[in-house]
Design a protein around this motif. Structure first.
Motif, PDB file in Angstrom:
ATOM      1  N   TRP A  84      26.205  56.742  29.683  1.00 15.52           N
ATOM      2  CA  TRP A  84      27.282  55.766  29.529  1.00 15.52           C
ATOM      3  C   TRP A  84      28.656  56.386  29.664  1.00 15.52           C
ATOM      4  O   TRP A  84      29.613  55.717  30.038  1.00 15.52           O
ATOM      5  N   GLN A  85      28.786  57.673  29.398  1.00 18.92           N
ATOM      6  CA  GLN A  85      30.047  58.337  29.669  1.00 18.92           C
ATOM      7  C   GLN A  85      30.361  58.284  31.162  1.00 18.92           C
ATOM      8  O   GLN A  85      31.519  58.198  31.563  1.00 18.92           O
ATOM      9  N   GLU A  86      29.304  58.321  31.989  1.00 18.33           N
ATOM     10  CA  GLU A  86      29.484  58.226  33.429  1.00 18.33           C
ATOM     11  C   GLU A  86      29.569  56.772  33.893  1.00 18.33           C
ATOM     12  O   GLU A  86      30.285  56.454  34.832  1.00 18.33           O
ATOM     13  N   LEU A  87      28.843  55.899  33.216  1.00 15.98           N
ATOM     14  CA  LEU A  87      28.770  54.506  33.659  1.00 15.98           C
ATOM     15  C   LEU A  87      29.942  53.640  33.207  1.00 15.98           C
ATOM     16  O   LEU A  87      30.256  52.642  33.847  1.00 15.98           O
ATOM     17  N   THR A  88      30.570  54.007  32.102  1.00 16.76           N
ATOM     18  CA  THR A  88      31.561  53.121  31.500  1.00 16.76           C
ATOM     19  C   THR A  88      32.665  52.729  32.464  1.00 16.76           C
ATOM     20  O   THR A  88      33.008  51.549  32.590  1.00 16.76           O
ATOM     21  N   ALA A  89      33.243  53.706  33.146  1.00 19.55           N
ATOM     22  CA  ALA A  89      34.351  53.402  34.061  1.00 19.55           C
ATOM     23  C   ALA A  89      33.889  52.473  35.178  1.00 19.55           C
ATOM     24  O   ALA A  89      34.603  51.525  35.550  1.00 19.55           O
ATOM     25  N   ASP A  90      32.688  52.716  35.721  1.00 19.62           N
ATOM     26  CA  ASP A  90      32.165  51.859  36.784  1.00 19.62           C
ATOM     27  C   ASP A  90      31.893  50.449  36.273  1.00 19.62           C
ATOM     28  O   ASP A  90      32.162  49.461  36.954  1.00 19.62           O
ATOM     29  N   TYR A  91      31.348  50.362  35.057  1.00 13.92           N
ATOM     30  CA  TYR A  91      31.068  49.057  34.466  1.00 13.92           C
ATOM     31  C   TYR A  91      32.350  48.264  34.247  1.00 13.92           C
ATOM     32  O   TYR A  91      32.437  47.078  34.596  1.00 13.92           O
ATOM     33  N   GLU A  92      33.354  48.901  33.659  1.00 13.50           N
ATOM     34  CA  GLU A  92      34.607  48.196  33.384  1.00 13.50           C
ATOM     35  C   GLU A  92      35.298  47.784  34.679  1.00 13.50           C
ATOM     36  O   GLU A  92      35.901  46.707  34.745  1.00 13.50           O
ATOM     37  N   GLN A  93      35.193  48.611  35.710  1.00 14.11           N
ATOM     38  CA  GLN A  93      35.785  48.256  37.001  1.00 14.11           C
ATOM     39  C   GLN A  93      35.076  47.045  37.591  1.00 14.11           C
ATOM     40  O   GLN A  93      35.729  46.119  38.111  1.00 14.11           O
ATOM     41  N   ALA A  94      33.742  47.021  37.501  1.00 15.98           N
ATOM     42  CA  ALA A  94      32.989  45.877  38.011  1.00 15.98           C
ATOM     43  C   ALA A  94      33.280  44.621  37.204  1.00 15.98           C
ATOM     44  O   ALA A  94      33.411  43.524  37.757  1.00 15.98           O
ATOM     45  N   ARG A  95      33.399  44.768  35.885  1.00 17.49           N
ATOM     46  CA  ARG A  95      33.661  43.613  35.024  1.00 17.49           C
ATOM     47  C   ARG A  95      35.029  42.989  35.290  1.00 17.49           C
ATOM     48  O   ARG A  95      35.220  41.791  35.085  1.00 17.49           O
ATOM     49  N   ALA A  96      35.963  43.809  35.753  1.00 20.03           N
ATOM     50  CA  ALA A  96      37.321  43.319  35.992  1.00 20.03           C
ATOM     51  C   ALA A  96      37.477  42.626  37.340  1.00 20.03           C
ATOM     52  O   ALA A  96      38.523  42.012  37.597  1.00 20.03           O
ATOM     53  N   ARG A  97      36.471  42.676  38.196  1.00 26.75           N
ATOM     54  CA  ARG A  97      36.578  42.046  39.511  1.00 26.75           C
ATOM     55  C   ARG A  97      36.713  40.534  39.381  1.00 26.75           C
ATOM     56  O   ARG A  97      36.196  39.927  38.444  1.00 26.75           O
ATOM     57  N   GLU A  98      37.372  39.940  40.347  1.00 25.49           N
ATOM     58  CA  GLU A  98      37.610  38.495  40.315  1.00 25.49           C
ATOM     59  C   GLU A  98      36.314  37.702  40.281  1.00 25.49           C
ATOM     60  O   GLU A  98      36.233  36.638  39.660  1.00 25.49           O
TER      61      GLU A  98
END
Length: 260
Positions: free
Chosen positions: A24-38
């Motif tokens: 999750w230390q590796e996934l968190t940034a990718d997850y938050e970026q995906a969650r912020a997509r329109e």
């Protein structure tokens, strides 16, 4: 599924990564970026439905177990929540932390054992797509129940179990019924990062309901949120995904009254 709902994490190249916190230390940034997509389903479906079920949070204390970067907790504070806390295993929180919230790096499985939470109680406790990471689901829900204030409730969301059944049927060339009742672990790529896969113990609806009951909780309200008609027209690829995999389940859980 037993009460010990297992989850491990592995790289897709086959190297084992048994510690979910590392993944999750590796996934968190990718997850938050995906969650912020329109066109994120979290933005279009999940968070609006979760927020609606939470209702007015003015003056309410909130504990978010598995809070990600703490962004949703910050929004609830802007809406009037007070004395809040968030727990996440990765610890990759927004900075500066929102005023009125303590963001804690830790495992959500045993919340009452975290020093920062010891002796604290809350009006609302959230498991927003995080409950599957609890090492012992019944124990975790019992701990959360013990941390509720009078008239408080737990808001818990989980992936539709049908989704995993459909995906595994496609992957294995089997039927949805076979996979729905299968107890074999399921490994899949998250879509947030192609280099990391999650391995989960799947579950049925009866498994989930029995966990709630064993934890001394009853379901006050349940929801299966869908895309609005406008969002479906604007994002037909998301409607196609929802038509096939259904999305999430949302539960408002309250403690059972003690027997007289």
């Amino acid at each position: 599924m037993t009460a010990h709902d297992r989850q491990s994490v592995a790289r897709t190249d086959g190297d084992s990564v048994p510690d979910s916190s590392r993944a999750w230390q590796e996934l968190t940034a990718d997850y938050e970026q995906a969650r912020a997509r329109e066109d994120s389903l979290d933005r279009l479906v999940e968070w609006p439905a979760e927020r609606d079920m939470l209702g007015d949070v003015s003056g309410r204390s909130i504990l978010d177990l598995g809070c990600g970067n703490g962004g949703k907790l910050a929004e609830l504070l802007r809406d009037g929540a007070v004395d809040c806390a968030g727990v996440d295993v990765a610890g990759n929180f927004i900075t500066p932390p929102p005023t009125g919230a303590e963001l804690i790096r830790g495992d959500l499985s045993d919340p009452e054992s975290l020093p920062e939470l010891r002796g604290r109680t809350f009006d609302r406790i959230l498991f927003l797509q995080s409950f599957g990471y609890a090492k012992d689901p019944v124990h975790t829900l019992r701990a959360a129940r013990s941390m509720l204030n009078r008239d408080g409730f737990i808001l818990l969301t989980r992936t539709q179990p049908i989704r995993y059944a459909v995906e595994r049927a496609e992957q294995n060339g089997t039927t949805v019924g076979e996979e729905y009742f299968s107890t074999a672990d399921y490994t899949y790529r998250t879509g947030w990062n192609d280099h990391i896969a999650l391995t989960k113990r799947t579950y049925t609806m009866s498994d989930l309901l029995n966990v709630f009951s064993a934890a001394g909780l009853w379901i006050e309200t349940a929801d299966e949120p869908r895309l609005s008609a406008e969002a479906a027209r604007r994002y037909p690829h998301k409607q196609a995904w929802m038509n096939k995999y259904l999305g999430i389940l949302i539960f408002k859980l309250r403690p059972l009254a003690p027997r007289s």
